[in-house]
Write a protein that holds these residues in place. Structure first.
Motif, PDB file in Angstrom:
ATOM      1  N   GLU A 184     -46.176 -64.956   0.138  1.00 41.67           N
ATOM      2  CA  GLU A 184     -46.667 -63.636  -0.270  1.00 41.67           C
ATOM      3  C   GLU A 184     -46.434 -63.417  -1.756  1.00 41.67           C
ATOM      4  O   GLU A 184     -47.334 -62.965  -2.485  1.00 41.67           O
ATOM      5  CB  GLU A 184     -45.962 -62.552   0.541  1.00 41.67           C
ATOM      6  N   SER A 185     -45.232 -63.742  -2.237  1.00 39.02           N
ATOM      7  CA  SER A 185     -44.920 -63.585  -3.655  1.00 39.02           C
ATOM      8  C   SER A 185     -45.762 -64.516  -4.511  1.00 39.02           C
ATOM      9  O   SER A 185     -46.221 -64.126  -5.603  1.00 39.02           O
ATOM     10  CB  SER A 185     -43.430 -63.846  -3.887  1.00 39.02           C
ATOM     11  N   ALA A 186     -45.994 -65.736  -4.038  1.00 36.65           N
ATOM     12  CA  ALA A 186     -46.809 -66.685  -4.800  1.00 36.65           C
ATOM     13  C   ALA A 186     -48.254 -66.218  -4.915  1.00 36.65           C
ATOM     14  O   ALA A 186     -48.872 -66.316  -5.993  1.00 36.65           O
ATOM     15  CB  ALA A 186     -46.748 -68.063  -4.133  1.00 36.65           C
ATOM     16  N   VAL A 187     -48.798 -65.681  -3.835  1.00 38.15           N
ATOM     17  CA  VAL A 187     -50.176 -65.186  -3.877  1.00 38.15           C
ATOM     18  C   VAL A 187     -50.292 -64.008  -4.837  1.00 38.15           C
ATOM     19  O   VAL A 187     -51.244 -63.922  -5.634  1.00 38.15           O
ATOM     20  CB  VAL A 187     -50.637 -64.780  -2.461  1.00 38.15           C
ATOM     21  N   LEU A 188     -49.332 -63.098  -4.785  1.00 36.38           N
ATOM     22  CA  LEU A 188     -49.364 -61.951  -5.697  1.00 36.38           C
ATOM     23  C   LEU A 188     -49.245 -62.405  -7.151  1.00 36.38           C
ATOM     24  O   LEU A 188     -49.880 -61.816  -8.043  1.00 36.38           O
ATOM     25  CB  LEU A 188     -48.244 -60.976  -5.343  1.00 36.38           C
ATOM     26  N   SER A 189     -48.440 -63.426  -7.396  1.00 30.59           N
ATOM     27  CA  SER A 189     -48.323 -63.958  -8.763  1.00 30.59           C
ATOM     28  C   SER A 189     -49.654 -64.530  -9.249  1.00 30.59           C
ATOM     29  O   SER A 189     -50.042 -64.337 -10.409  1.00 30.59           O
ATOM     30  CB  SER A 189     -47.236 -65.037  -8.812  1.00 30.59           C
ATOM     31  N   ILE A 190     -50.353 -65.226  -8.352  1.00 30.54           N
ATOM     32  CA  ILE A 190     -51.660 -65.779  -8.715  1.00 30.54           C
ATOM     33  C   ILE A 190     -52.645 -64.650  -9.036  1.00 30.54           C
ATOM     34  O   ILE A 190     -53.368 -64.698 -10.035  1.00 30.54           O
ATOM     35  CB  ILE A 190     -52.201 -66.659  -7.581  1.00 30.54           C
ATOM     36  N   LEU A 191     -52.661 -63.630  -8.184  1.00 32.46           N
ATOM     37  CA  LEU A 191     -53.606 -62.533  -8.388  1.00 32.46           C
ATOM     38  C   LEU A 191     -53.306 -61.743  -9.662  1.00 32.46           C
ATOM     39  O   LEU A 191     -54.230 -61.204 -10.292  1.00 32.46           O
ATOM     40  CB  LEU A 191     -53.583 -61.597  -7.174  1.00 32.46           C
ATOM     41  N   MET A 192     -52.038 -61.677 -10.053  1.00 35.39           N
ATOM     42  CA  MET A 192     -51.703 -60.967 -11.287  1.00 35.39           C
ATOM     43  C   MET A 192     -51.997 -61.813 -12.524  1.00 35.39           C
ATOM     44  O   MET A 192     -52.278 -61.269 -13.595  1.00 35.39           O
ATOM     45  CB  MET A 192     -50.218 -60.567 -11.270  1.00 35.39           C
ATOM     46  N   SER A 193     -51.926 -63.145 -12.376  1.00 34.78           N
ATOM     47  CA  SER A 193     -52.099 -64.016 -13.543  1.00 34.78           C
ATOM     48  C   SER A 193     -53.530 -64.462 -13.762  1.00 34.78           C
ATOM     49  O   SER A 193     -53.901 -64.811 -14.884  1.00 34.78           O
ATOM     50  CB  SER A 193     -51.211 -65.262 -13.389  1.00 34.78           C
ATOM     51  N   CYS A 194     -54.345 -64.451 -12.701  1.00 33.20           N
ATOM     52  CA  CYS A 194     -55.670 -65.061 -12.818  1.00 33.20           C
ATOM     53  C   CYS A 194     -56.644 -64.221 -13.629  1.00 33.20           C
ATOM     54  O   CYS A 194     -57.753 -64.682 -13.931  1.00 33.20           O
ATOM     55  CB  CYS A 194     -56.246 -65.330 -11.429  1.00 33.20           C
ATOM     56  N   ARG A 195     -56.271 -63.004 -14.000  1.00 27.00           N
ATOM     57  CA  ARG A 195     -57.165 -62.194 -14.831  1.00 27.00           C
ATOM     58  C   ARG A 195     -57.285 -62.777 -16.238  1.00 27.00           C
ATOM     59  O   ARG A 195     -58.321 -62.616 -16.895  1.00 27.00           O
ATOM     60  CB  ARG A 195     -56.664 -60.756 -14.900  1.00 27.00           C
TER      61      ARG A 195
END
Length: 282
Positions: free
Chosen positions: A172-183
């Motif tokens: 869950e934390s890894a997915v949220l990190s991806i979604l915050m960084s991929c912008r």
């Protein structure tokens, strides 16, 4: 004589009606109802597995688009026109990857979809995790901090050195990190911005989190598949037991009625013969 009724035959007719009511009108629909009620939980589990697979695909597309856009501005990837020619040449999948160079609106929708899919997977917490080890493992694979992740936390551009940090993260934390960084990769407009992004450590961190997310989601799907198999086996066992019991009762009922009819018909036959023997001959 024509109006004479044999009680045993009438009893057989009544028993046949009872047999039809019990084993066809009641028993067969009862099996269907039990199967439907018990399988509803299985369908929800399958739906969760599908959502996890969709999330894995969404993350893969997000990372693929981030890579393509960054590579394009670094001049190590075909231009949009050349890539469109590749897409058009693929007759089997004419629309595959066509959004990679489009506006950021498609990418924003993909991020929203991934976030919704992650939120849907949180429904697993509503289940009784203590009743099955596969269900516990599936929940743990997503929401427990069990993956060791080493990320870049600081980059010194003067001497090209960096420092990293290792921590335990959940999917869950890894997915949220991806979604915050991929912008960041999506809004790249020049080669300088792409180089600065690569040197910042953001892209490597995204791929580290992506590997964790894919591993955890794959484990989740595997555990949910095994849990679904156990549910299906239990459901089949219940239906088999009900079917065997029903068949045994039906067989016993049929055999009992045959024995009863045989005995009663012989008894009635003697009575009828005796009645004919007592009729006066004149």
């Amino acid at each position: 004589i024509r109006r004479m009724k044999i009680p045993a035959i009438s009893c057989i007719r009544v028993s046949l009606i009872i047999f039809i009511l019990i084993f066809i009108v009641i028993w067969l629909p009862a099996i269907y109802i039990i199967y439907y009620v018990k399988s509803d939980d299985t369908f929800r589990i399958i739906e969760l597995s599908c959502k996890a697979s969709f999330l894995r695909n969404s993350l893969s597309l997000i990372m693929l688009q981030s890579l393509f856009r960054t590579s394009y501005h670094l001049n190590i990837f075909p231009t949009p026109i050349e890539y469109q020619d590749i897409i058009d040449a693929n007759e089997d999948y004419p629309n595959s990857g066509g959004f990679l160079f489009n506006s950021t609106e498609d990418f924003a929708n993909l991020m929203t979809l991934a976030n919704v899919q992650l939120d849907d997977l949180r429904e697993i917490s509503k289940y009784d995790l203590s009743k099955n080890v596969h269900l516990r493992n599936a929940q743990s694979s997503l929401f427990d901090s069990k993956f060791r992740v080493t990320q870049i936390v600081d980059v010194n551009l003067t001497d090209n050195t960096y420092s990293n940090q290792t921590e335990s993260k959940s999917v869950e934390s890894a997915v949220l990190s991806i979604l915050m960084s991929c912008r960041e990769p999506i809004y790249i407009k020049s080669q300088e911005e792409a180089l600065r992004l690569i040197n910042s450590g953001l892209m490597p961190n995204m791929y580290v989190n992506f590997n964790v997310a894919i591993e955890g989601i794959s484990t989740f799907c595997k555990e949910m598949t095994q849990y679904t198999s156990s549910l299906v086996n239990d459901l089949n066992n219940i239906v088999d037991i009900i079917s065997y019991v029903g068949f045994a009762l039906a067989s016993a009922f049929t055999i009992g009625m045959m024995i009863y009819a045989f005995i009663e018909i012989r008894k009635q036959k003697r009575i009828i013969i005796h009645a004919f023997m007592t009729i006066p001959k004149h």
